[in-house]
Motif scaffolding. Structure first.
Motif, short mmCIF file in Angstrom:
data_model
loop_
_atom_site.label_atom_id
_atom_site.label_comp_id
_atom_site.label_asym_id
_atom_site.label_seq_id
_atom_site.Cartn_x
_atom_site.Cartn_y
_atom_site.Cartn_z
N ASN A 178 30.15 -4.91 -15.34
CA ASN A 178 31.52 -4.82 -15.86
C ASN A 178 31.70 -5.44 -17.24
O ASN A 178 32.82 -5.73 -17.65
CB ASN A 178 32.54 -5.43 -14.88
N TYR A 179 30.61 -5.66 -17.96
CA TYR A 179 30.67 -6.19 -19.32
C TYR A 179 29.80 -5.34 -20.24
O TYR A 179 28.82 -4.74 -19.80
CB TYR A 179 30.17 -7.63 -19.37
N LYS A 180 30.18 -5.32 -21.50
CA LYS A 180 29.35 -4.68 -22.52
C LYS A 180 29.22 -5.66 -23.69
O LYS A 180 30.09 -6.52 -23.90
CB LYS A 180 29.95 -3.36 -22.98
N ILE A 181 28.15 -5.54 -24.43
CA ILE A 181 27.91 -6.43 -25.56
C ILE A 181 28.70 -5.95 -26.76
O ILE A 181 28.73 -4.77 -27.07
CB ILE A 181 26.41 -6.49 -25.88
N ASP A 182 29.35 -6.89 -27.42
CA ASP A 182 30.05 -6.61 -28.68
C ASP A 182 29.04 -6.85 -29.80
O ASP A 182 28.99 -7.93 -30.38
CB ASP A 182 31.28 -7.51 -28.81
N SER A 183 28.21 -5.84 -30.07
CA SER A 183 27.09 -6.02 -31.01
C SER A 183 27.56 -6.33 -32.43
O SER A 183 26.81 -6.91 -33.22
CB SER A 183 26.17 -4.81 -31.00
N SER A 184 28.80 -6.00 -32.77
CA SER A 184 29.30 -6.31 -34.11
C SER A 184 29.52 -7.80 -34.31
O SER A 184 29.69 -8.26 -35.44
CB SER A 184 30.60 -5.55 -34.39
N LYS A 185 29.52 -8.57 -33.21
CA LYS A 185 29.79 -10.01 -33.32
C LYS A 185 28.60 -10.87 -32.92
O LYS A 185 28.74 -12.07 -32.72
CB LYS A 185 31.03 -10.36 -32.51
N ILE A 186 27.41 -10.27 -32.79
CA ILE A 186 26.22 -11.09 -32.57
C ILE A 186 26.00 -11.90 -33.84
O ILE A 186 26.07 -11.38 -34.94
CB ILE A 186 24.99 -10.21 -32.26
N TYR A 187 25.79 -13.21 -33.69
CA TYR A 187 25.74 -14.09 -34.85
C TYR A 187 24.55 -15.03 -34.72
O TYR A 187 24.25 -15.52 -33.63
CB TYR A 187 27.04 -14.88 -34.93
N GLU A 188 23.92 -15.30 -35.82
CA GLU A 188 22.70 -16.11 -35.85
C GLU A 188 22.83 -17.19 -36.93
O GLU A 188 23.35 -16.93 -38.01
CB GLU A 188 21.56 -15.15 -36.15
N GLN A 189 22.34 -18.37 -36.60
CA GLN A 189 22.36 -19.46 -37.56
C GLN A 189 21.03 -20.20 -37.51
O GLN A 189 20.48 -20.42 -36.43
CB GLN A 189 23.51 -20.42 -37.22
N PHE A 190 20.53 -20.55 -38.70
CA PHE A 190 19.27 -21.28 -38.79
C PHE A 190 19.40 -22.32 -39.90
O PHE A 190 19.86 -22.01 -40.99
CB PHE A 190 18.12 -20.31 -39.09
N ILE A 191 19.04 -23.53 -39.59
CA ILE A 191 19.11 -24.66 -40.52
C ILE A 191 20.55 -24.80 -41.05
O ILE A 191 20.78 -25.01 -42.22
CB ILE A 191 18.10 -24.55 -41.68
N GLY A 192 21.52 -24.62 -40.14
CA GLY A 192 22.92 -24.86 -40.50
C GLY A 192 23.61 -23.76 -41.29
O GLY A 192 24.72 -23.95 -41.75
N ALA A 193 22.97 -22.62 -41.46
CA ALA A 193 23.59 -21.54 -42.24
C ALA A 193 23.37 -20.20 -41.55
O ALA A 193 22.40 -20.03 -40.81
CB ALA A 193 22.99 -21.49 -43.64
N ALA A 194 24.28 -19.27 -41.79
CA ALA A 194 24.13 -17.93 -41.25
C ALA A 194 22.80 -17.36 -41.71
O ALA A 194 22.37 -17.60 -42.84
CB ALA A 194 25.28 -17.04 -41.70
#
Length: 168
Positions: A97-113
């Motif tokens: 009953n859920y789908k992934i909102d792929s437009s809002k997948i977010y990644e951060q490395f060493i404190g920055a996007a």
């Protein structure tokens, strides 16, 4: 005068880093939330309250380089960083009953996007060792590549049809 060659000692410098993926219920954070807001909520102090599936945590990978130290002057020179491996692709869990909102997948490395991993609704893609090596000098030991994958309730609209008959 007898010249002496200065002794050079060789040691190794190592750093480890890992990858962590959090799977969260976007609706609990707010459906109008930005990708960065969802990330901050998921990795914040109360982030577990938004969890929809267990976190993924990779085994650490190790960065290594040689350090050459002049025993007389203390001057150091550094070799090139090498890495044990990159990170493998990770399939995103299917949640009923859920789908992934792929437009809002977010990644951060060493404190920055960042954009080290290719992401989609199916998986968080592999991270190649070469991509990590480009940041090797700025990586601190124990650094974590953090990724949030938001899920939204999969609401489907259905129509109900009724037929009325009249008896005379």
């Amino acid at each position: 005068v007898v010249p002496y060659k200065q002794n050079i000692s060789v040691s190794q410098e190592t750093k480890t880093l890992s990858e962590q993926i959090k799977y969260v219920d976007e609706d609990k954070i707010g459906s109008d939330s930005t990708a960065e807001k969802i990330f901050n909520a998921a990795f914040g102090d109360n982030g577990d309250q938004y969890s929809i599936s267990g976190d993924y945590k990779s085994s650490p990978v190790t960065l290594t380089r040689d350090v050459y130290t002049n025993d007389v002057t203390g001057e150091k020179t550094y070799g090139d960083w090498t890495i044990s491996s990159g990170f493998s692709a990770v399939s995103n869990p299917a949640i009923a009953n859920y789908k992934i909102d792929s437009s809002k997948i977010y990644e951060q490395f060493i404190g920055a996007a960042s954009a080290l991993a290719s992401t989609s609704s199916e998986a968080v893609g592999s991270v190649q060792a070469e991509a990590i090596l480009k940041s090797a000098d700025t990586i601190t030991d124990g650094a974590i590549l953090q990724i949030v994958v938001p899920y939204k309730q999969n609401i489907s609209v259905s129509q109900e049809t009724k037929t009325l008959t009249e008896q005379i």
